[in-house]
Every structure is written in structure tokens, then in C-alpha cells.
Design an enzyme around this catalytic site. Structure first.
Site, PDB file in Angstrom:
ATOM      1  N   LYS A 150     123.258  93.716  73.559  1.00 15.32           N
ATOM      2  CA  LYS A 150     123.621  92.391  74.062  1.00 15.32           C
ATOM      3  C   LYS A 150     125.118  92.131  73.900  1.00 15.32           C
ATOM      4  O   LYS A 150     125.761  91.574  74.797  1.00 15.32           O
ATOM      5  CB  LYS A 150     122.810  91.313  73.325  1.00 15.32           C
ATOM      6  N   GLN A 153     117.456  86.090  67.066  1.00 14.20           N
ATOM      7  CA  GLN A 153     116.830  87.407  67.216  1.00 14.20           C
ATOM      8  C   GLN A 153     115.528  87.478  66.421  1.00 14.20           C
ATOM      9  O   GLN A 153     115.492  87.156  65.232  1.00 14.20           O
ATOM     10  CB  GLN A 153     117.791  88.503  66.746  1.00 14.20           C
ATOM     11  N   ASP A 204     117.380  82.469  76.029  1.00 14.80           N
ATOM     12  CA  ASP A 204     116.222  83.361  75.928  1.00 14.80           C
ATOM     13  C   ASP A 204     115.046  82.818  76.733  1.00 14.80           C
ATOM     14  O   ASP A 204     114.123  83.557  77.078  1.00 14.80           O
ATOM     15  CB  ASP A 204     115.800  83.524  74.465  1.00 14.80           C
TER      16      ASP A 204
END
Length: 263
Positions: free
Chosen positions: A45, A89, A112
Site C-alpha cells: 500500500k 490494518q 477501506d
């Protein structure tokens, strides 16, 4: 077009968009685990953000951090006007509620796509649909099978395919083997996300022009990564593992980040 080529071209397009913005979009990644897989995902990422000209910052905390302190860190990023996108995460330590954390992220920054009121599509389903669209897959009226009903992939994938006017069937652990074989044999699109190495194999029948999208990531006895489907099945298109859906998911995250700043 193979996924690596598609991702590279799309990132070039995003880079041109970012160059025209008044400032680079900023992404904050909060991590509270020592998970090697998470470390790998985050490196990807950060690399993607750099490749499109965005700013990305990892804020890593010890897994012993309290839930209260982690929520404070999330709120700090929520209130920072220079932060456009925020992701936490997974997985989280057992003493921290995943549900609370997802709800704590500002929906306007939830790139997300996990918050129930977010305006962003979940990254994995979005990445898959965007890629298939670019490949010319005609969704309307097609029979789509989704294997797996997780909140991260299976359920949002089915919802997105319904929105594209597919006939959607979700198969899961309680579906009979007879029914699985019937629906798979008649599927134009199969998305598998169950976490079982090589579950889809040559014992099933497939339409010659079917598409298999393999979301699975499994570590085999050979130490290498493998998907939920055996490679080389007799279909028109099958996404590889690795180098497949993972790239599409990260690409969708960059799309959402740029969109977050534009909003």
C-alpha cells in the site's frame, strides 16, 4: 489484459490525476499487530501510494496498546484536516473490538469501505468489478456465483454484483455438494473467497467462457502462496495467485483515496 499490466496503466492514470490536484492526497495506515502478512500488505500500500504521488504514513503501535488508546489514535486522524484517507490494518489484537474500530473511523475517510455509512465501495469487490469491466465482461443477466459469505468479501461482492444486474447465488459451508456443483456448472462468473487451498478443481464442471476470480491466499506446503482454485482450470479467464486480486484491492484503495480528497 493481465492484471499487472492493467494495474500499472491505471496507476499511471491516477498519477496524472494526483499531479493536477492542489496537494497530494494523504493516507494514514494504523497498525497494531506483528503479523507478517499485514506487514507485506502495508508495504504494498505504501508503494502504491508513492507510485501515484500520494502521501502515505504508517503509524504502528505495539499489539499491547489498549482499545481506548487505539480509538484515540483513530480520532486524532479523523480530526486532522490534512488526512484524506484512514485505514486500520487487520487483524487486531484479541482485546480490541474490530466492530468498535470500524465504527470509529470517520465514514468520509473510510477508504477501506468498512463503515456501515461509508460512501466508498469495499476495495476487493470494487477492484474486481472495475477490472472485469475493463475486460469487457457484460454483467447484466449473467449467472454469478460467490463462494464465501464473509463481511469483507463475500457479502459485499454479492451486493455489488446484484447492483450490476447479475443473477447472484452465494454458496457457503452449509450448501450441499450437489447444489454447489449445479450452480458452478452454470456460472458465467465465479468469485471464490473461502481460504481453502485448491478447493475449486477439475472435478467440477465449468462453462468454457466462464470467469473465475480467485480471492484466496493460502500458504502451501511448498512455502509458496496459492489460491482457492487450482491453476489452469478450463475457463476463459482465471485470475492468478499471487499477482491477482491483491493488486486489484490495493488499486481500488488508491481510487478511493483520490476520491476522498476530491470529496
Amino acid at each position: 489484459m493481465d492484471i499487472k499490466t492493467y494495474a500499472a496503466l491505471h496507476k499511471e492514470e491516477l498519477h496524472r490525476i494526483v499531479e493536477a490536484l492542489p496537494r497530494p492526497p494523504k493516507l494514514i495506515i494504523i497498525q497494531a499487530n506483528d503479523n507478517p502478512a499485514s506487514d507485506s500488505y502495508i508495504r504494498g500500500k505504501l508503494k502504491d501510494a508513492d507510485s501515484i504521488g500520494a502521501d502515505a504514513e504508517l503509524r504502528k503501535f505495539d499489539p499491547s496498546i489498549s482499545e481506548e488508546d487505539l480509538l484515540k489514535e483513530i480520532e486524532k486522524a479523523n480530526l486532522d484536516p490534512t488526512v484524506d484517507g484512514l485505514i486500520v490494518q487487520l487483524p487486531l489484537p484479541n482485546h480490541i473490538s474490530e466492530a468498535k474500530v470500524k465504527l470509529a473511523v470517520d465514514p468520509k475517510k473510510d477508504v477501506d469501505g468498512f463503515h456501515p455509512t461509508t460512501g466508498f465501495a469495499p476495495c476487493t469487490p470494487k477492484g474486481i468489478v472495475d477490472y472485469l469491466t475493463a475486460e469487457g465482461f457484460a454483467f447484466r443477466g449473467k449467472n454469478a456465483v460467490v463462494l464465501g459469505r464473509s463481511n469483507i468479501v463475500g457479502k459485499p461482492m454479492a451486493k455489488m454484483l446484484l447492483a450490476k444486474d447479475c443473477n447472484v447465488t452465494v454458496l457457503h459451508s452449509k450448501t450441499s455438494e450437489e447444489d454447489k456443483r449445479f450452480y458452478i456448472a452454470h456460472a458465467d462468473l465465479i468469485v471464490i473467497a473461502i481460504g481453502r487451498l485448491g478447493y475449486l478443481n477439475a472435478s467440477y464442471q465449468y462453462k468454457e467462457d466462464a470467469v473465475i476470480v480467485d480471492v484466496g491466499i493460502n500458504r502451501g506446503e511448498d512455502g509458496k502462496l496459492h489460491g482457492d482454485a487450482e491453476p489452469g482450470l478450463p475457463v476463459k479467464l482465471q485470475t492468478p495467485v499471487p499477482g491477482g486480486v491483491g493488486l486489484l484491492t490495493r488499486l481500488a484503495l488508491m481510487d478511493n483515496l483520490v476520491e476522498a480528497m476530491n470529496k
